[in-house]
Design a protein around this motif. Structure first.
Motif, PDB file in Angstrom:
ATOM      1  N   ARG A  45       0.833  -1.206   0.000  1.00  0.00           N
ATOM      2  CA  ARG A  45       0.000   0.000   0.000  1.00  0.00           C
ATOM      3  C   ARG A  45       0.865   1.252   0.000  1.00  0.00           C
ATOM      4  O   ARG A  45       1.848   1.342   0.725  1.00  0.00           O
ATOM      5  CB  ARG A  45      -0.912   0.022   1.232  1.00  0.00           C
ATOM      6  CG  ARG A  45      -1.857  -1.145   1.305  1.00  0.00           C
ATOM      7  CD  ARG A  45      -3.067  -0.903   0.431  1.00  0.00           C
ATOM      8  NE  ARG A  45      -3.812  -2.124   0.254  1.00  0.00           N
ATOM      9  CZ  ARG A  45      -5.060  -2.281   0.642  1.00  0.00           C
ATOM     10  NH1 ARG A  45      -5.711  -1.305   1.216  1.00  0.00           N
ATOM     11  NH2 ARG A  45      -5.672  -3.424   0.418  1.00  0.00           N
ATOM     12  N   GLY A  48       3.016   0.280  -4.483  1.00  0.00           N
ATOM     13  CA  GLY A  48       2.614  -0.310  -5.747  1.00  0.00           C
ATOM     14  C   GLY A  48       2.370  -1.789  -5.599  1.00  0.00           C
ATOM     15  O   GLY A  48       2.352  -2.327  -4.490  1.00  0.00           O
ATOM     16  N   LYS A  80       3.088  -2.206 -11.008  1.00  0.00           N
ATOM     17  CA  LYS A  80       2.164  -1.098 -11.221  1.00  0.00           C
ATOM     18  C   LYS A  80       2.345  -0.143 -10.048  1.00  0.00           C
ATOM     19  O   LYS A  80       2.141  -0.520  -8.894  1.00  0.00           O
ATOM     20  CB  LYS A  80       0.726  -1.590 -11.292  1.00  0.00           C
ATOM     21  CG  LYS A  80      -0.257  -0.471 -11.564  1.00  0.00           C
ATOM     22  CD  LYS A  80      -1.665  -1.000 -11.691  1.00  0.00           C
ATOM     23  CE  LYS A  80      -2.621   0.155 -11.922  1.00  0.00           C
ATOM     24  NZ  LYS A  80      -4.001  -0.300 -11.935  1.00  0.00           N
ATOM     25  N   GLY A  82       1.797   2.670  -7.275  1.00  0.00           N
ATOM     26  CA  GLY A  82       0.657   3.089  -6.474  1.00  0.00           C
ATOM     27  C   GLY A  82       0.403   4.582  -6.609  1.00  0.00           C
ATOM     28  O   GLY A  82       1.291   5.361  -6.955  1.00  0.00           O
ATOM     29  N   LYS A  83      -0.815   4.985  -6.304  1.00  0.00           N
ATOM     30  CA  LYS A  83      -1.223   6.384  -6.449  1.00  0.00           C
ATOM     31  C   LYS A  83      -0.372   7.311  -5.572  1.00  0.00           C
ATOM     32  O   LYS A  83       0.087   8.360  -6.028  1.00  0.00           O
ATOM     33  CB  LYS A  83      -2.697   6.518  -6.079  1.00  0.00           C
ATOM     34  CG  LYS A  83      -3.241   7.916  -6.208  1.00  0.00           C
ATOM     35  CD  LYS A  83      -4.709   7.970  -5.820  1.00  0.00           C
ATOM     36  CE  LYS A  83      -5.218   9.393  -5.854  1.00  0.00           C
ATOM     37  NZ  LYS A  83      -6.613   9.472  -5.416  1.00  0.00           N
ATOM     38  N   GLU A  84      -0.144   6.918  -4.321  1.00  0.00           N
ATOM     39  CA  GLU A  84       0.625   7.774  -3.409  1.00  0.00           C
ATOM     40  C   GLU A  84       2.062   7.967  -3.891  1.00  0.00           C
ATOM     41  O   GLU A  84       2.591   9.076  -3.858  1.00  0.00           O
ATOM     42  CB  GLU A  84       0.620   7.190  -2.002  1.00  0.00           C
ATOM     43  CG  GLU A  84      -0.724   7.261  -1.318  1.00  0.00           C
ATOM     44  CD  GLU A  84      -0.685   6.616   0.065  1.00  0.00           C
ATOM     45  OE1 GLU A  84       0.365   6.693   0.735  1.00  0.00           O
ATOM     46  OE2 GLU A  84      -1.705   6.044   0.458  1.00  0.00           O
ATOM     47  N   LYS A  86       3.169   7.694  -6.962  1.00  0.00           N
ATOM     48  CA  LYS A  86       3.120   8.487  -8.187  1.00  0.00           C
ATOM     49  C   LYS A  86       3.018   9.973  -7.851  1.00  0.00           C
ATOM     50  O   LYS A  86       3.726  10.808  -8.425  1.00  0.00           O
ATOM     51  CB  LYS A  86       1.923   8.054  -9.026  1.00  0.00           C
ATOM     52  CG  LYS A  86       1.877   8.659 -10.410  1.00  0.00           C
ATOM     53  CD  LYS A  86       0.614   8.324 -11.165  1.00  0.00           C
ATOM     54  CE  LYS A  86       0.297   6.869 -11.220  1.00  0.00           C
ATOM     55  NZ  LYS A  86      -0.886   6.553 -12.039  1.00  0.00           N
ATOM     56  N   GLU A  87       2.149  10.310  -6.889  1.00  0.00           N
ATOM     57  CA  GLU A  87       1.985  11.708  -6.500  1.00  0.00           C
ATOM     58  C   GLU A  87       3.250  12.267  -5.861  1.00  0.00           C
ATOM     59  O   GLU A  87       3.660  13.383  -6.151  1.00  0.00           O
ATOM     60  CB  GLU A  87       0.806  11.845  -5.540  1.00  0.00           C
ATOM     61  CG  GLU A  87      -0.532  11.623  -6.214  1.00  0.00           C
ATOM     62  CD  GLU A  87      -1.703  11.545  -5.241  1.00  0.00           C
ATOM     63  OE1 GLU A  87      -1.468  11.563  -4.003  1.00  0.00           O
ATOM     64  OE2 GLU A  87      -2.846  11.462  -5.708  1.00  0.00           O
ATOM     65  N   ASN A  90       5.918  12.855  -8.558  1.00  0.00           N
ATOM     66  CA  ASN A  90       5.590  14.019  -9.378  1.00  0.00           C
ATOM     67  C   ASN A  90       5.741  15.317  -8.596  1.00  0.00           C
ATOM     68  O   ASN A  90       6.178  16.319  -9.150  1.00  0.00           O
ATOM     69  CB  ASN A  90       4.185  13.900  -9.963  1.00  0.00           C
ATOM     70  CG  ASN A  90       4.155  12.933 -11.119  1.00  0.00           C
ATOM     71  OD1 ASN A  90       5.097  12.859 -11.904  1.00  0.00           O
ATOM     72  ND2 ASN A  90       3.098  12.170 -11.220  1.00  0.00           N
ATOM     73  N   GLU A 109      -3.199  17.016 -18.473  1.00  0.00           N
ATOM     74  CA  GLU A 109      -3.442  15.573 -18.482  1.00  0.00           C
ATOM     75  C   GLU A 109      -3.247  14.986 -19.871  1.00  0.00           C
ATOM     76  O   GLU A 109      -2.714  13.904 -20.025  1.00  0.00           O
ATOM     77  CB  GLU A 109      -4.871  15.279 -18.004  1.00  0.00           C
ATOM     78  CG  GLU A 109      -5.091  15.569 -16.535  1.00  0.00           C
ATOM     79  CD  GLU A 109      -4.431  14.529 -15.648  1.00  0.00           C
ATOM     80  OE1 GLU A 109      -4.392  13.355 -16.037  1.00  0.00           O
ATOM     81  OE2 GLU A 109      -3.955  14.903 -14.572  1.00  0.00           O
TER      82      GLU A 109
END
Length: 144
Positions: A45, A48, A80, A82-84, A86-87, A90, A109
């Motif tokens: 969590r 990824g 893959k 994870g969203k966290e 990736k943020e 970035n 986007e």
């Protein structure tokens, strides 16, 4: 970052002897490898997930000689993000651009989204119907 770098960071941040840090890193990687060998999906969590993708065999070409080569079916691990993570990556990229960077940051986007790849016969096999799924990976091939 290499495995040795990870061991060094663990030594410094947790004040562990190098031998113990090395053992911890090896135990974690061995556990991940064993889970993938058993066909299990690994989800961490905030970081990824890893899963296996099955690829059918196909007839390839040796790029040096041009001769036909039979490529056997295979299973490959796929990560893959994870969203966290990736943020966070970035945010770091926008906050501190690297020295010598030549590209301007992506602003919309639509600019960031990759173009969809055509479906292939050598890509991962979807579990639902046994048909190859579309892939954007290095094994993607356009079919005529």
């Amino acid at each position: 970052m290499t495995k040795s770098d990870l061991i060094d960071v663990l030594c410094e941040s947790q004040k562990l002897p190098k031998g113990r840090a090395e053992l911890l890193v090896h135990v974690i990687f061995d556990a991940l490898e064993a889970a993938l060998k058993r066909g299990e999906r690994i989800e961490i969590r905030g970081f990824g997930s890893f899963e296996l993708r099955s690829y059918r065999g196909y007839d390839g070409r040796n790029p040096r000689t041009g001769s036909a080569v039979a490529v056997r079916p295979k299973r490959l691990p796929f990560f893959k993000v994870g969203k966290e993570l990736k943020e966070r990556v970035n945010e770091g990229r926008l906050a501190a651009p690297r020295a010598g960077a030549r590209r301007a940051p992506v602003t919309t986007e639509t600019e960031a989204a990759p173009a969809p790849a055509p479906a292939t016969k050598t890509g991962p096999i979807s579990a639902a119907d046994g048909e190859p799924a579309a892939t954007n990976g290095p094994n993607a091939r356009a079919t005529a």
